[in-house]
Design a protein around this motif. Structure first.
Motif, PDB file in Angstrom:
ATOM      1  N   TRP A   1      15.846  -2.461  -9.327  1.00 39.02           N
ATOM      2  CA  TRP A   1      16.258  -3.096  -7.995  1.00 39.02           C
ATOM      3  C   TRP A   1      15.292  -3.417  -6.766  1.00 39.02           C
ATOM      4  CZ3 TRP A   1      17.329   1.918  -8.427  1.00 39.02           C
ATOM      5  CH2 TRP A   1      16.956   2.757  -7.180  1.00 39.02           C
ATOM      6  N   THR A   2      15.346  -4.387  -6.140  1.00 42.96           N
ATOM      7  CA  THR A   2      14.643  -4.776  -5.219  1.00 42.96           C
ATOM      8  C   THR A   2      15.459  -4.943  -3.898  1.00 42.96           C
ATOM      9  OG1 THR A   2      14.553  -7.007  -5.585  1.00 42.96           O
ATOM     10  CG2 THR A   2      12.847  -5.915  -6.739  1.00 42.96           C
ATOM     11  N   ILE A   3      14.729  -4.500  -2.729  1.00 43.46           N
ATOM     12  CA  ILE A   3      15.338  -5.013  -1.433  1.00 43.46           C
ATOM     13  C   ILE A   3      14.292  -5.963  -0.839  1.00 43.46           C
ATOM     14  CG2 ILE A   3      15.931  -3.990   0.975  1.00 43.46           C
ATOM     15  CD1 ILE A   3      16.171  -1.225  -0.685  1.00 43.46           C
ATOM     16  N   ASP A   4      14.558  -7.159  -0.594  1.00 39.08           N
ATOM     17  CA  ASP A   4      13.644  -8.218  -0.410  1.00 39.08           C
ATOM     18  C   ASP A   4      13.008  -8.290   1.107  1.00 39.08           C
ATOM     19  OD1 ASP A   4      13.737  -9.296  -3.148  1.00 39.08           O
ATOM     20  OD2 ASP A   4      15.640 -10.470  -2.716  1.00 39.08           O
ATOM     21  N   ASP A   5      13.893  -7.838   1.935  1.00 43.21           N
ATOM     22  CA  ASP A   5      13.345  -7.959   3.335  1.00 43.21           C
ATOM     23  C   ASP A   5      14.118  -7.266   4.322  1.00 43.21           C
ATOM     24  OD1 ASP A   5      12.205  -8.792   5.666  1.00 43.21           O
ATOM     25  OD2 ASP A   5      13.072 -10.950   5.780  1.00 43.21           O
ATOM     26  N   PHE A   6      13.409  -6.094   4.811  1.00 39.33           N
ATOM     27  CA  PHE A   6      13.989  -5.200   6.034  1.00 39.33           C
ATOM     28  C   PHE A   6      13.958  -5.723   7.160  1.00 39.33           C
ATOM     29  CE2 PHE A   6      13.238  -2.198   2.570  1.00 39.33           C
ATOM     30  CZ  PHE A   6      14.261  -1.327   2.799  1.00 39.33           C
ATOM     31  N   GLY A   7      12.901  -6.872   7.447  1.00 43.46           N
ATOM     32  CA  GLY A   7      13.050  -7.529   8.741  1.00 43.46           C
ATOM     33  C   GLY A   7      11.795  -6.994   9.379  1.00 43.46           C
TER      34      GLY A   7
ATOM     35  N   ALA B   1       6.353  -0.356  -1.889  1.00 40.42           N
ATOM     36  CA  ALA B   1       6.006  -1.608  -0.942  1.00 40.42           C
ATOM     37  C   ALA B   1       5.836  -2.849  -1.707  1.00 40.42           C
ATOM     38  CB  ALA B   1       5.393  -1.042   0.238  1.00 40.42           C
ATOM     39  N   MET B   2       6.247  -3.931  -1.322  1.00 34.88           N
ATOM     40  CA  MET B   2       5.853  -5.221  -2.215  1.00 34.88           C
ATOM     41  C   MET B   2       4.895  -6.051  -1.099  1.00 34.88           C
ATOM     42  SD  MET B   2       9.388  -6.612  -3.702  1.00 34.88           S
ATOM     43  CE  MET B   2      10.328  -6.727  -2.343  1.00 34.88           C
ATOM     44  N   GLN B   3       4.185  -7.206  -1.636  1.00 35.28           N
ATOM     45  CA  GLN B   3       2.924  -7.491  -0.935  1.00 35.28           C
ATOM     46  C   GLN B   3       3.385  -8.000   0.248  1.00 35.28           C
ATOM     47  OE1 GLN B   3       1.375 -11.022  -3.077  1.00 35.28           O
ATOM     48  NE2 GLN B   3      -0.389 -10.947  -2.203  1.00 35.28           N
ATOM     49  N   SER B   4       4.316  -8.409   0.663  1.00 31.03           N
ATOM     50  CA  SER B   4       5.221  -8.649   2.080  1.00 31.03           C
ATOM     51  C   SER B   4       5.042  -7.603   2.972  1.00 31.03           C
ATOM     52  CB  SER B   4       6.362  -9.527   1.938  1.00 31.03           C
ATOM     53  OG  SER B   4       7.358  -8.475   1.524  1.00 31.03           O
ATOM     54  N   GLN B   5       5.175  -6.384   2.376  1.00 30.04           N
ATOM     55  CA  GLN B   5       5.200  -5.065   3.025  1.00 30.04           C
ATOM     56  C   GLN B   5       6.599  -4.972   3.878  1.00 30.04           C
ATOM     57  OE1 GLN B   5       2.119  -3.535   1.881  1.00 30.04           O
ATOM     58  NE2 GLN B   5       3.153  -2.451   3.549  1.00 30.04           N
ATOM     59  N   SER B   6       7.325  -5.888   3.683  1.00 30.54           N
ATOM     60  CA  SER B   6       8.859  -5.893   4.204  1.00 30.54           C
ATOM     61  C   SER B   6       9.838  -5.826   3.256  1.00 30.54           C
ATOM     62  CB  SER B   6       9.094  -7.158   4.940  1.00 30.54           C
ATOM     63  OG  SER B   6       9.182  -8.373   4.309  1.00 30.54           O
TER      64      SER B   6
ATOM     65  N   HIS C   1       0.794  -1.263   0.042  1.00 33.05           N
ATOM     66  CA  HIS C   1       0.110  -0.090   0.100  1.00 33.05           C
ATOM     67  C   HIS C   1       0.823   1.026   0.011  1.00 33.05           C
ATOM     68  CE1 HIS C   1       0.960   0.895   4.248  1.00 33.05           C
ATOM     69  NE2 HIS C   1       0.611  -0.623   4.475  1.00 33.05           N
ATOM     70  N   ALA C   2       2.121   1.222   0.203  1.00 30.40           N
ATOM     71  CA  ALA C   2       2.986   2.562   0.391  1.00 30.40           C
ATOM     72  C   ALA C   2       3.859   2.550  -0.929  1.00 30.40           C
ATOM     73  CB  ALA C   2       3.899   2.214   1.670  1.00 30.40           C
ATOM     74  N   TRP C   3       4.158   3.832  -1.158  1.00 31.97           N
ATOM     75  CA  TRP C   3       4.919   4.116  -2.344  1.00 31.97           C
ATOM     76  C   TRP C   3       5.336   5.483  -2.270  1.00 31.97           C
ATOM     77  CZ3 TRP C   3       4.001   8.527  -5.384  1.00 31.97           C
ATOM     78  CH2 TRP C   3       2.767   9.315  -4.933  1.00 31.97           C
ATOM     79  N   GLU C   4       6.569   5.709  -3.163  1.00 33.20           N
ATOM     80  CA  GLU C   4       7.274   7.033  -3.150  1.00 33.20           C
ATOM     81  C   GLU C   4       7.773   7.296  -4.448  1.00 33.20           C
ATOM     82  OE1 GLU C   4       7.417   9.952  -2.111  1.00 33.20           O
ATOM     83  OE2 GLU C   4       8.029  10.053  -0.198  1.00 33.20           O
ATOM     84  N   LEU C   5       7.646   8.593  -4.799  1.00 33.77           N
ATOM     85  CA  LEU C   5       8.394   9.103  -6.145  1.00 33.77           C
ATOM     86  C   LEU C   5       9.220  10.409  -5.845  1.00 33.77           C
ATOM     87  CD1 LEU C   5       8.653   8.948  -9.251  1.00 33.77           C
ATOM     88  CD2 LEU C   5       6.861  10.650  -9.398  1.00 33.77           C
TER      89      LEU C   5
ATOM     90  N   LEU D   1      10.963  -3.580  -0.881  1.00 34.13           N
ATOM     91  CA  LEU D   1      10.609  -2.637  -1.669  1.00 34.13           C
ATOM     92  C   LEU D   1      11.150  -2.930  -3.124  1.00 34.13           C
ATOM     93  CD1 LEU D   1      11.775   0.793   0.209  1.00 34.13           C
ATOM     94  CD2 LEU D   1       9.342  -0.376  -0.089  1.00 34.13           C
ATOM     95  N   ALA D   2      10.238  -2.418  -4.253  1.00 36.24           N
ATOM     96  CA  ALA D   2      10.883  -2.601  -5.608  1.00 36.24           C
ATOM     97  C   ALA D   2      10.832  -1.225  -6.008  1.00 36.24           C
ATOM     98  CB  ALA D   2       9.460  -3.211  -6.332  1.00 36.24           C
ATOM     99  N   CYS D   3      12.223  -0.846  -6.634  1.00 35.69           N
ATOM    100  CA  CYS D   3      12.588   0.525  -7.050  1.00 35.69           C
ATOM    101  C   CYS D   3      12.731   0.459  -8.600  1.00 35.69           C
ATOM    102  CB  CYS D   3      13.924   0.702  -6.279  1.00 35.69           C
ATOM    103  SG  CYS D   3      13.653   0.508  -4.417  1.00 35.69           S
ATOM    104  N   VAL D   4      12.295   1.590  -8.913  1.00 32.30           N
ATOM    105  CA  VAL D   4      12.963   1.744 -10.594  1.00 32.30           C
ATOM    106  C   VAL D   4      13.500   3.360 -10.861  1.00 32.30           C
ATOM    107  CG1 VAL D   4      12.062   1.989 -12.856  1.00 32.30           C
ATOM    108  CG2 VAL D   4      10.912   0.285 -11.095  1.00 32.30           C
ATOM    109  N   GLN D   5      14.654   3.335 -11.184  1.00 34.60           N
ATOM    110  CA  GLN D   5      15.298   4.666 -11.419  1.00 34.60           C
ATOM    111  C   GLN D   5      14.781   5.058 -13.012  1.00 34.60           C
ATOM    112  OE1 GLN D   5      19.691   5.901 -10.982  1.00 34.60           O
ATOM    113  NE2 GLN D   5      19.312   5.548 -13.105  1.00 34.60           N
TER     114      GLN D   5
END
Length: 510
Positions: A140-146, A116-121, A104-108, A123-127
């Protein structure tokens, strides 16, 4: 002309052109253009010197020179001219679709779209790309912030993600403000602590957040909803972990950084129900770590709205990029938007007593208007500035209904609005760069005051506003689904389209 003056003039004209150009480089652009009109020699020196021409192009485009680019001055000059011509001609040759993630969260921000990806933990990023500046698309993606990400923002110039985590049940909930790197998701090396914690006071399940980063400071506005709804604005130095400001009040609705020390706060009904909404400028360095009620805050000055005959339902202040932002070293851009001026968009939803339909106004205020009032208030605290003294000739008000979700509709000096009656295929773009207004073909100059009274019933007085600038309509990429675009957002080099029903973004870029 006496003999001494004649000798000085002859000496000046006998100097090598390279030395004359060095002298000219000490001038501001306005003075440089005046020198260009003095004689053929000065004109020739200026029009054949790439550095002086580039300096003028940066001035007219409201750009700053990039520090991490390998192009020489002539290459930067060519790119700058191509870039301004692309905006003048509304030329966006590159387009692409991006799938919308289930989070549900995003930023530009800073040319990067993060979701934010479905797991909410994760992020999927596009330059987002820009061929003129030689910026490629990168994913690029950051799969798990914990932890589960409730909301977040990014600062590409500092490789920073500020991610909020809600911990614990009511009434003992806390908010952890995590400080991570944008490229890897690891703890940010410049942060003294991995996160700071804020205790959430009330019993409401529904919370909304406004998060901004400016240099070493992070500000978060916690908005709780209910019969006894409250707002809390907290500012930390994220590099030291020290709290700098804590304000609590029901009438505090929004904020934005003006400088690293100054905040623009949107407030309503501070003194009484008869008081119009205000835009107050606060100095962060004047606060202590103690909680303050807004009635006790020593603001620098308050810019009043016109008198109203409607109830304010919501207010949102936006300004991109934040002051102090510059491109990341990983993006070798030759130039970028100047920090000397930008617009603040103040979106306000109201419910007029004479009309059951909500109305929405967008007030566009340049940084220069705000700083002029700060300067006039230098020797006075809590200076109230009536609308007539600052608004009519220092702002521009539109009767518009921009999206409440896809809120990145302003960047630098530009503002965008998707035109729903054009089936989502066109958008109106305003550019409040007064210098660019004289150098276009497809744009219309904003040459007359804008009047709202015939179309808006929210105000109890005549509202006329004026800012120099230009406006145009741009054709955007068509949706490749049966769903139309629902909102448009704008960046420095691109326009981003949104279709929540199709679960899709699209961008057009230079």
């Amino acid at each position: 002309m006496d003999t001494d003056q004649q000798v000085n003039v002859e000496a000046a004209f006998s100097l090598p052109n390279e030395l004359i150009a060095i002298v000219f480089d000490e001038l501001d652009v306005v003075s440089l253009l005046r020198c260009k009109q003095v004689c053929q020699l000065f004109r020739s020196v200026i029009t054949t010197n790439a550095h002086l021409l580039y300096k003028a192009e940066l001035f007219f485009g409201r750009f700053e020179n990039g520090r991490h680019c390998n192009l020489d001055t002539a290459g930067r000059l060519r790119a700058c001219r191509q870039y301004q011509q692309a905006w003048n001609n509304l030329s966006f040759p590159d387009s692409q679709f991006i799938n919308m993630q289930d989070g549900h969260a995003w930023e530009l921000s800073g040319g990067v779209l993060c979701q934010a990806m479905q797991s909410q933990s994760g992020l999927a990023c596009v330059q987002l790309p820009c061929k003129i500046k030689d910026i490629p698309e990168r994913k690029w993606t950051i799969d798990d912030f914990g932890f589960g990400i409730r909301d977040f923002t990014i600062d590409t110039s500092q490789d920073l993600i500020v991610a909020l985590e809600i911990v614990g049940p009511i009434p003992n909930r806390t908010c952890n403000v995590h400080l991570r790197t944008l490229m890897t998701g690891e703890h940010h090396p410049m942060a003294a602590v991995p996160f700071v914690t804020h205790l959430l006071s009330n019993m409401h399940e529904e919370l909304r957040f406004l998060i901004q980063v400016c240099g070493s400071r992070i500000a978060v506005l916690y908005q709780e909803h209910g019969d006894d709804s409250n707002s809390r604005l907290v500012v930390w130095n994220w590099k030291s972990g020290q709290q700098k400001l804590f304000i609590r009040d029901t009438d505090l609705r929004s904020f934005s950084f003006v400088t690293e020390d100054l905040l623009l706060a949107g407030v309503i009904a501070v003194d009484s129900d008869e008081t119009p909404p205000r835009l107050d400028i606060l100095s962060i360095d004047s606060f202590s770590e103690e909680i303050e009620e807004y009635k006790d805050v020593s603001y620098i000055c308050g810019l009043e709205y016109p008198k109203m005959k409607a109830d304010v339902l919501g207010m949102l202040i936006r300004s991109e990029p934040t002051p102090g932002w510059s491109p990341s070293q990983t993006v070798q851009t030759p130039f970028f938007f100047a920090r000397s001026d930008r617009i603040f968009t103040v979106t306000m939803r109201v419910s007029p007593a004479s009309n059951s339909t909500e109305e929405c106004t967008v007030l566009i205020v340049p940084l220069s208007t705000i700083m002029a009032q700060v300067e006039l208030s230098r020797n006075t605290q809590k200076r109230i500035v009536p609308w007539a003294q600052w608004g009519p000739n220092g702002s521009y008000m539109l009767l518009r209904s921009p999206s409440e979700t896809w809120v990145c509709y302003g960047y630098g000096m530009k503002f965008i609005q998707l035109l729903p009656w054009k089936k989502g295929n066109s958008a109106r773009v305003y550019d409040f760069n007064k210098h660019a207004a004289r150098r276009d073909l497809l744009w219309t100059r904003l040459g007359m005051p804008q009047s709202l009274n015939s179309r808006c019933s929210a105000f109890d007085e005549e509202v006329n506003t004026y800012l120099p600038g230009r406006v145009t309509t741009v054709e955007v990429m068509p949706s490749d689904t049966s769903h139309e675009w629902e909102a448009a957002m704008i960046g420095e080099d691109n326009i981003v389209l949104v279709s929540p029903n199709a679960r899709q973004y699209g961008y057009i870029a230079m």
